[in-house]
Motif scaffolding. Structure first.
Motif, short mmCIF file in Angstrom:
data_model
loop_
_atom_site.label_atom_id
_atom_site.label_comp_id
_atom_site.label_asym_id
_atom_site.label_seq_id
_atom_site.Cartn_x
_atom_site.Cartn_y
_atom_site.Cartn_z
N ILE A 1 0.86 -1.20 0.00
CA ILE A 1 0.00 0.00 0.00
C ILE A 1 0.89 1.24 0.00
N GLU A 2 0.51 2.20 -0.84
CA GLU A 2 1.22 3.48 -0.85
C GLU A 2 0.19 4.59 -0.65
N VAL A 3 0.49 5.49 0.29
CA VAL A 3 -0.43 6.59 0.58
C VAL A 3 0.33 7.91 0.48
N ASP A 4 -0.20 8.83 -0.35
CA ASP A 4 0.43 10.15 -0.46
C ASP A 4 -0.10 11.02 0.68
N VAL A 5 0.80 11.49 1.53
CA VAL A 5 0.39 12.41 2.62
C VAL A 5 1.43 13.52 2.73
N LEU A 6 0.95 14.77 2.95
CA LEU A 6 1.90 15.88 3.03
C LEU A 6 2.68 15.86 4.34
N ASP B 1 8.77 8.72 3.59
CA ASP B 1 9.94 9.45 3.08
C ASP B 1 9.67 10.95 2.91
N GLY B 2 8.63 11.45 3.58
CA GLY B 2 8.34 12.88 3.48
C GLY B 2 7.10 13.17 2.66
N HIS B 3 6.78 12.31 1.74
CA HIS B 3 5.56 12.51 0.93
C HIS B 3 4.72 11.25 0.83
N VAL B 4 5.39 10.11 0.85
CA VAL B 4 4.67 8.85 0.61
C VAL B 4 4.91 7.89 1.77
N HIS C 1 -8.41 -6.82 5.84
CA HIS C 1 -8.83 -5.42 5.76
C HIS C 1 -7.63 -4.48 5.89
N ASN C 2 -6.58 -4.76 5.20
CA ASN C 2 -5.34 -3.98 5.35
C ASN C 2 -5.56 -2.50 5.08
N VAL C 3 -6.18 -2.16 3.94
CA VAL C 3 -6.32 -0.75 3.55
C VAL C 3 -7.20 -0.01 4.55
N SER C 4 -8.33 -0.61 4.94
CA SER C 4 -9.24 0.10 5.87
C SER C 4 -8.60 0.27 7.24
N ASP C 5 -7.82 -0.72 7.67
CA ASP C 5 -7.12 -0.60 8.97
C ASP C 5 -6.15 0.58 8.95
N VAL C 6 -5.37 0.68 7.85
CA VAL C 6 -4.39 1.77 7.72
C VAL C 6 -5.11 3.12 7.68
N LEU C 7 -6.16 3.20 6.87
CA LEU C 7 -6.88 4.47 6.74
C LEU C 7 -7.52 4.88 8.07
N GLY C 8 -8.02 3.90 8.85
CA GLY C 8 -8.61 4.18 10.16
C GLY C 8 -7.61 4.86 11.09
N ILE C 9 -6.38 4.39 11.09
CA ILE C 9 -5.34 5.00 11.94
C ILE C 9 -5.03 6.42 11.49
N LEU C 10 -4.91 6.60 10.17
CA LEU C 10 -4.60 7.94 9.64
C LEU C 10 -5.70 8.93 10.04
N PHE D 1 -5.44 10.37 13.46
CA PHE D 1 -4.40 11.39 13.62
C PHE D 1 -4.71 12.62 12.75
N ASP D 2 -5.91 12.72 12.23
CA ASP D 2 -6.34 13.83 11.36
C ASP D 2 -5.44 14.01 10.15
N VAL D 3 -4.97 12.93 9.65
CA VAL D 3 -4.15 12.98 8.43
C VAL D 3 -5.06 12.69 7.25
N THR D 4 -5.04 13.66 6.30
CA THR D 4 -5.88 13.48 5.11
C THR D 4 -5.04 12.88 4.00
N PRO D 5 -5.37 11.69 3.61
CA PRO D 5 -4.56 11.09 2.53
C PRO D 5 -4.89 11.68 1.17
N GLY D 6 -3.89 11.76 0.31
CA GLY D 6 -4.11 12.16 -1.09
C GLY D 6 -4.45 10.92 -1.88
N ARG D 7 -3.52 10.49 -2.71
CA ARG D 7 -3.73 9.29 -3.52
C ARG D 7 -3.46 8.05 -2.66
N ILE D 8 -4.31 7.04 -2.78
CA ILE D 8 -4.08 5.77 -2.09
C ILE D 8 -3.95 4.68 -3.17
N TRP D 9 -2.91 3.89 -3.02
CA TRP D 9 -2.65 2.90 -4.08
C TRP D 9 -2.32 1.57 -3.41
N ALA D 10 -3.11 0.52 -3.74
CA ALA D 10 -2.86 -0.80 -3.14
C ALA D 10 -2.63 -1.81 -4.26
#
Lengths: 311, 409
Positions: A231-236, A258-261, A271-280, A283-292
Motif C-alpha cells: 500500500i502506498e499513501v500520499d500524505v503531506l 519518506d516525506g511525501h509517501v 482489511h489492510n487498507v481500511s485498517d491503515v486508513l482508520g489509523i490515519l 491522527f487527522d491525516v488526510t490522505p491524497g492518492r491511495i494505491w494498493a
C-alpha cells in the motif's frame, strides 16, 4: 498417471552439484512454469529429461515409462522449443519446419498438413519462402516455435521462448501456448518474465541450486510466502506516532515514510487498507492518492530466492 | 532420409564453394595442362621464317645473291627507299630484318675478297630482341662468307660463278626429323599432369565443402534439436556420412570426367586398367580431404577457417606432390618431406597406373595398391582424430558446468 515424473535427480558437473535430488511431477494438460535464477538448474533439468545429458542418480519417467536416450517412441511425443533459435539459415521457413517435422513424421501428406497447421499457428503464412536471415527477431522466435511443435507433441518444452521479442509477438506466442494447452498438450515453460508465467501457467515451480524451493499455483505460492498487498499513501505530513501506529498493526510487515509517501508492506490480511486508513483518520491525516497492489509472482520469486545478484 | 536431403539442401545453399573450388579449379588445371607443349610427334619440322626488306641500291650479282639467300629463309616485305619508311618498318615491327645494300657494294666486296682485305660494311637494322632478325642476318652473313671464300680460293672465278656456287652451298640444309623417346611427352602426360594438379582442386574443394556442411549441420542448437527427435543417432550419422560421400563423389567424378573429356587421346592411348586405377587412386585421395573436412566440422570451424585450411593445405600437398614443380628437381630433403604427404603417394599411384598394360600383372598392381593403402592410412588417421575430437567435445561439455551444458553434443 503423470506425464513427467522426475524423482531424486542428481547431476554433477565435476564438483558442482547442478541438480540436488530434484523432483518434478507434471499432470496431463498442465502448463507448468519452471522458474529459477540463472544457474539454478532449470536447463540442466530439462536437458536431463530430454536425455541430452546423462545424470548421476534418480529416475525420469515420461508418460509413465522410463525415459532413456533410445526411447524413440517417447521422444516422438515430445516437442522442444530451445532458448536459442535453432534453425538452418540455409533453408526457407517452410523447409525448416518441414525438416524438423520430418524427423517425427515420415508420411509426406500428414507432414504437409502438420507443417501448414504450424505455419498458420504461428502466423508465418506470408514468410514461408523467406530465409531466417530476412526475418525479424519476433518472426524468428515464431519460426523456432513452429519447428518445435509442428508434429503436434503431447508434451512440449518451451525454454524462454520470448527472450528479446516485442510485446505483440510475445502476446501472440503466449496465446499460442495457451491454445496448445487447451488442445490437451502438456507444457513445461521456463522464463524469467514472471508476468508471463503468472498469465499462462497453471502450476509453478521455483527452484534454486538444483533443488525445488516451492511449488504450487500462483495463489498458493503467494500465500506460502506470506506476502500480502503493498500500500502506498500520499500524505503531506505524517506524525511519527501515526507511522508507528501503522507499523504496529498485525498485518503490517513494514511502514516507511519518506516525506511525501507512506509505503506499507502487508502480510496476508483481510482489511489492510481500511485498517491503515482508520489509523490515519485518528491522527487527522488526510490522505491524497491511495494505491494498493496485490503481491506479484516477482515478489514471491525474490522472497524465495533472495535478492542477491547471481552470475 | 530427411537429414540426407537437408544436408544436400544446405550444400545447395553454399553452391558457391563447389562452383569455385571444384568446377573452377578443375578448369584451371585443365587449361594449365593444355597450355603445355609436350611436342608433336606426328608433324614435320618446320624451320622458322622471318620477314625482311631489302633496299638494293647496288643491283649487282652479289646483292641479288643476298636477296636470293634471304628468300630461302624469309618472306619479303616491300619497303620504300626512304629513311622515314625504314624507321616505320622497323619500329612498327613490319619487318624483322632490314638490309640496305649501298651502291658499288658488289664491286667493293669482290675486290676486298680477292685482295684479302676487310669487306665493306652493309646497312642492316634488326632488333636485338628479334630472334628472326638475327637468324636472317646469319643467313646473309653465311652467303657473303661463302662468296668471299670462293673468290679467295678461285681467283679466276667470275663474280657470277662465285655467287651461284655460294648460293648452292648455303642452300644445303641438314635433314631434320623429330624423334620421340620412350618417355616422351604425349597427351597421356598432359592428362597425368592434370591428375597431379587435381590434388589442389580436390583437397581444397572437398575440405571446404565438407567442412561447411558438417559445421552447418553440427551447429550445437540444431544438432541438439535433432537429438531430441525420435531419429536414431546411427541413422542421423549414416545419413550425414552418405551426404558427405555424395559431395566427395561429385568432386571426384567431376574432376576425373573433365580430364577424360578434355584429353580423349589420353583415354585411348592408356589401357582401361590404367584409366581405372588412376580413377581409383584419385578416389582414395579424395577420402583424405573428406576426413579433414569432417574433423573441421567436429571442431566447429568457421567457413573462413575451412577455406584457409583447404587452400593452404591443398597448396602444400599439391606442391609436395610435384604438381607445381617436378619432384625430380627438388632436393633430397624436400623429397623426404614429400613422402610424408598424401600428394606424393597419389601421384606415384597415378604415374604407375598410367603405364599399366591392358592385362596388368600382380607385380604391376601391387605398388599401386601400396600407394593407395598409404592414402587410406592417412584417411584413417584423420578420421580417428576427428572421432576423438567429437568424443572429447561431448565429454568436456558434460563436465564443465551449466554454460558447457548448452554446448553439449
Amino acid at each position: 498417471m503423470n506425464i513427467v515424473d522426475v524423482k531424486n535427480l542428481v547431476k554433477r558437473y565435476g564438483t558442482t552439484l547442478a541438480l540436488d535430488h530434484f523432483n518434478m511431477e507434471i499432470a496431463p494438460g498442465e502448463v507448468f512454469g519452471l522458474l529459477g535464477p540463472n544457474g539454478s538448474g532449470k536447463t540442466t533439468a530439462i536437458n536431463c529429461i530430454l536425455q541430452l545429458l546423462t545424470y548421476d542418480k534418480g529416475s525420469i519417467e515420461l508418460f509413465g515409462e522410463k525415459m532413456s536416450p533410445t526411447r524413440y517412441d517417447l521422444k516422438r511425443c515430445i516437442g522442444v522449443v530451445p532458448q536459442n533459435v535453432a534453425v538452418f539459415e540455409e533453408l526457407t521457413v517452410r523447409e525448416n519446419i518441414d525438416y524438423f517435422c520430418g524427423l517425427y513424421i515420415s508420411d509426406a501428406a500428414e507432414r504437409r498438413a502438420c507443417v501448414n497447421d504450424a505455419i498458420e499457428f504461428v502466423g508465418l503464412q506470408d514468410y514461408v519462402k523467406h530465409r531466417p536471415k530476412k526475418l525479424s527477431g519476433g518472426l524468428l522466435r515464431r519460426l523456432n516455435i513452429a519447428c518445435g511443435i509442428a508434429h503436434k507433441p503431447e508434451l512440449a518444452f518451451f525454454d524462454e521462448p520470448t527472450v528479446a521479442v516485442d510485446p505483440q509477438s510475445r502476446a501472440s506466442i503466449l496465446q499460442g501456448i495457451t491454445a496448445m494447452s487447451e488442445r490437451g498438450t502438456t507444457v513445461v515453460y521456463t522464463s524469467h518474465y514472471m508476468e508471463e508465467v503468472e498469465e499462462i501457467c497453471s502450476r509453478i515451480m521455483i527452484m534454486d541450486k538444483g533443488r525445488t524451493l516451492a511449488i504450487g499455483t500462483n495463489a498458493q505460492l503467494k500465500i506460502m510466502t506470506g506476502i500480502g498487498e503493498r500500500i502506498e499513501v500520499d500524505v503531506l505530513e505524517l506524525p511519527e506516532a501515526a507511522r508507528a501506529k501503522v507499523q504496529g498493526l498485525d498485518c503490517v510487515q513494514s511502514a516507511d515514510y519518506d516525506g511525501h509517501v507512506l509505503r506499507i508492506t502487508c502480510g496476508n490480511g483481510q482489511h489492510n487498507v481500511s485498517d491503515v486508513l482508520g489509523i490515519l483518520r485518528t491522527f487527522d491525516v488526510t490522505p491524497g492518492r491511495i494505491w494498493a497492489e496485490p503481491p506479484t509472482l516477482n515478489d514471491v520469486f525474490l522472497e524465495i530466492t533472495g535478492r542477491d545478484l547471481r552470475d | 532420409m530427411r537429414v540426407f536431403k537437408c544436408a544436400l539442401r544446405v550444400m545447395r545453399a553454399h553452391l558457391i564453394f563447389p562452383l569455385v573450388y571444384i568446377v573452377g579449379l578443375s578448369f584451371m588445371g585443365l587449361f594449365m595442362a593444355m597450355s603445355f607443349s609436350f611436342g608433336q610427334a606426328d608433324e614435320q619440322f618446320q624451320p622458322a621464317r622471318g620477314e625482311y626488306a631489302v633496299v638494293d641500291r647496288d643491283a649487282s650479282a652479289v646483292s641479288q645473291g643476298m636477296i636470293d639467300a634471304l628468300s630461302a629463309v624469309g618472306d619479303k616485305v616491300e619497303v620504300a627507299d626512304d629513311r622515314r619508311a625504314f624507321q616505320d618498318a622497323v619500329a612498327k615491327g613490319a619487318v624483322d630484318y632490314l638490309l640496305v645494300v649501298p651502291e658499288g657494294y658488289g664491286d667493293a666486296f669482290a675486290a676486298a675478297a680477292r685482295e684479302g682485305t676487310d669487306a665493306p660494311s652493309l646497312d642492316v637494322v634488326f632488333s636485338y630482341y628479334s630472334a628472326e632478325g638475327a637468324y636472317l642476318d646469319e643467313a646473309v652473313g653465311s652467303y657473303l662468307s661463302a662468296v668471299r671464300t670462293i673468290l679467295a680460293a678461285h681467283p679466276t672465278a667470275t663474280l657470277e660463278e662465285a655467287v651461284d656456287d655460294a648460293l648452292d652451298a648455303v642452300g644445303h640444309t641438314a635433314q631434320t626429323t623429330i624423334l620421340t623417346t620412350d618417355a616422351g611427352m604425349t597427351e597421356a602426360d598432359r592428362f597425368l599432369f592434370y591428375l597431379q594438379w587435381s590434388t589442389y582442386t580436390l583437397f581444397a574443394g572437398i575440405t571446404v565443402c565438407i567442412g561447411v556442411l558438417t559445421a552447418t549441420m553440427g551447429r550445437t542448437d540444431v544438432r541438439r534439436r535433432s537429438l531430441t527427435s525420435p531419429l536414431p543417432f546411427i541413422s542421423y550419422n549414416l545419413q550425414m556420412g552418405l551426404a558427405c560421400l555424395v559431395v566427395t563423389a561429385f568432386a571426384w567424378l567431376w574432376t576425373f570426367a573433365i580430364g577424360a573429356i578434355a584429353f580423349p587421346q589420353a583415354m585411348t592411348s592408356m589401357t582401361v586398367a590404367g584409366v581405372t586405377w588412376c580413377a581409383l587412386s584419385m578416389f582414395a585421395f579424395c577420402l583424405i580431404p573428406l576426413a579433414i573436412g569432417f574433423l573441421l566440422g567436429q571442431l566447429s570451424a568457421s567457413i573462413t577457417v575451412s577455406n584457409a585450411v583447404g587452400n593452404i593445405c591443398g597448396m602444400v600437398i599439391s606442391f609436395l606432390g610435384g604438381a607445381w614443380v617436378p619432384l625430380d628437381i627438388m632436393s633430397p630433403a624436400v623429397l623426404q618431406v614429400a613422402q610424408l604427404m598424401p600428394g606424393y603417394w597419389y601421384n606415384k599411384a597415378c604415374g604407375l597406373a598410367a603405364h599399366l598394360n591392358s592385362v596388368p600383372t600382380l607385380d604391376a598392381i601391387v605398388p599401386i595398391l601400396q600407394s593407395m593403402g598409404v592414402l587410406l592410412l592417412f584417411t584413417a588417421v584423420v578420421l580417428v582424430i576427428a572421432l576423438l575430437v567429437a568424443r572429447m567435445r561431448t565429454q568436456t561439455s558434460t563436465a564443465g558446468g551449466n554454460a558447457a551444458a548448452h554446448t553439449a553434443l
